[in-house]
Design a protein around this motif. Structure first.
Motif, PDB file in Angstrom:
ATOM      1  N   ALA A  22       0.816  -1.212   0.000  1.00 36.54           N
ATOM      2  CA  ALA A  22       0.000   0.000   0.000  1.00 36.54           C
ATOM      3  C   ALA A  22       0.851   1.264   0.000  1.00 36.54           C
ATOM      4  O   ALA A  22       0.324   2.364   0.013  1.00 36.54           O
ATOM      5  CB  ALA A  22      -0.927  -0.006   1.209  1.00 36.54           C
ATOM      6  N   TRP A  61      -5.285   2.017  -3.658  1.00 34.01           N
ATOM      7  CA  TRP A  61      -4.838   0.722  -4.211  1.00 34.01           C
ATOM      8  C   TRP A  61      -3.429   0.884  -4.739  1.00 34.01           C
ATOM      9  O   TRP A  61      -3.090   1.911  -5.323  1.00 34.01           O
ATOM     10  CB  TRP A  61      -5.785   0.311  -5.333  1.00 34.01           C
ATOM     11  N   LYS A  63      -0.031  -1.626  -6.450  1.00 38.53           N
ATOM     12  CA  LYS A  63       0.454  -2.961  -6.799  1.00 38.53           C
ATOM     13  C   LYS A  63       1.681  -2.863  -7.701  1.00 38.53           C
ATOM     14  O   LYS A  63       1.744  -2.016  -8.596  1.00 38.53           O
ATOM     15  CB  LYS A  63      -0.636  -3.757  -7.516  1.00 38.53           C
ATOM     16  N   TRP A 111     -12.299  -3.176 -12.086  1.00 37.63           N
ATOM     17  CA  TRP A 111     -12.856  -3.060 -10.737  1.00 37.63           C
ATOM     18  C   TRP A 111     -13.889  -4.147 -10.482  1.00 37.63           C
ATOM     19  O   TRP A 111     -14.780  -4.380 -11.294  1.00 37.63           O
ATOM     20  CB  TRP A 111     -13.492  -1.695 -10.532  1.00 37.63           C
ATOM     21  N   THR A 117     -12.130  -4.341  -5.154  1.00 37.90           N
ATOM     22  CA  THR A 117     -10.740  -4.099  -5.516  1.00 37.90           C
ATOM     23  C   THR A 117     -10.584  -4.262  -7.023  1.00 37.90           C
ATOM     24  O   THR A 117     -11.513  -4.703  -7.707  1.00 37.90           O
ATOM     25  CB  THR A 117      -9.794  -5.060  -4.775  1.00 37.90           C
ATOM     26  N   TYR A 118      -9.410  -3.918  -7.534  1.00 40.19           N
ATOM     27  CA  TYR A 118      -9.113  -4.119  -8.957  1.00 40.19           C
ATOM     28  C   TYR A 118      -8.527  -5.504  -9.149  1.00 40.19           C
ATOM     29  O   TYR A 118      -7.635  -5.922  -8.418  1.00 40.19           O
ATOM     30  CB  TYR A 118      -8.117  -3.069  -9.446  1.00 40.19           C
TER      31      TYR A 118
END
Length: 233
Positions: A22, A61, A63, A111, A117-118
């Protein structure tokens, strides 16, 4: 006792992993705003390594992404686009991860209202040159094929090269092909074939539309407007 300690350590490692995911890492390479949400591409040099979605200073979000270093900044945007990929009214996003001549692969995140979440879309990840058309509510993908045929008797070896644009639609959460257009060059005859085909979802087979089939000489082909086939350029 040992089991409790091991369980505690595993929980701690998992928690640290979630926290680290995060956090913003690397340098900010590119960003785009959609409403009050900011989509950030972060990385090192010209290689994207992380996507971060923020609202103000709050990270919604984040990643890490695996992107081939050869992709580079790809038109100064790193091949990143925030767009509605499944036409549900919510902004999704994608980023180029590999480029081979005219064919670009993408990591596409959609989404999920259910999981909040994605999620990485496997269906979209199989396509090249992904393009979402909100008016048609369709996804377009591009592909290129190459075949070689041995020559017979005194005939030299021949090649068959096809450029194909395929239209897809979403149905029950799955991406299904609907129609495709293609241009195929036959080196043996030095002719181009323009063709259209439609997909039958029940039989899972393509049916050629011979009424729209056209043959072109190289001179005639050069005069054709094929921008719809090369929509990504």
């Amino acid at each position: 006792m040992k089991k409790r300690i091991l369980c505690f350590l595993l929980c701690a490692v998992t928690l640290l992993s979630l926290v680290s995911c995060a956090n913003e890492k690397y340098d900010l390479l590119y960003s785009v705003n959609v409403g009050d949400v900011t989509y950030c591409v972060r990385g090192s040099g010209t290689q994207a390594k992380q996507i971060v979605v923020k609202k103000g200073d709050e990270i919604l979000w984040a990643k890490k992404v695996k992107v081939d270093s050869k992709v580079g900044n790809l038109g100064e945007t790193y091949g990143f686009e925030a767009t509605d990929l499944n036409f549900d009214g919510v902004t999704d996003f994608m980023i180029a991860c590999k480029v081979e001549k005219d064919c670009t692969s993408y990591l596409c995140y959609v989404w999920s209202a259910e999981k909040e979440t994605y999620l990485l879309s496997e269906d979209l990840g199989k396509l090249y040159n992904v393009k979402a058309d909100p008016e048609l509510k369709a996804i377009f993908g591009f592909s290129r094929t190459h075949e070689e045929e041995k020559g017979y008797l005194d005939a030299p070896p021949a090649t068959i090269d096809s450029d194909i644009a395929t239209k897809y639609i979403w149905k029950d959460g799955k991406l299904l092909p609907q129609m495709r257009t293609s241009v195929t060059f036959y080196s043996a005859t030095n002719y181009y074939l323009y063709s259209v085909a439609y997909y039958n979802a029940e039989t899972k087979e393509w049916t050629d539309d011979f009424y729209n089939e056209k043959w072109f000489t190289p001179e005639e082909y050069a005069k054709q407007d094929l921008s719809f086939l090369y929509y990504f350029k």
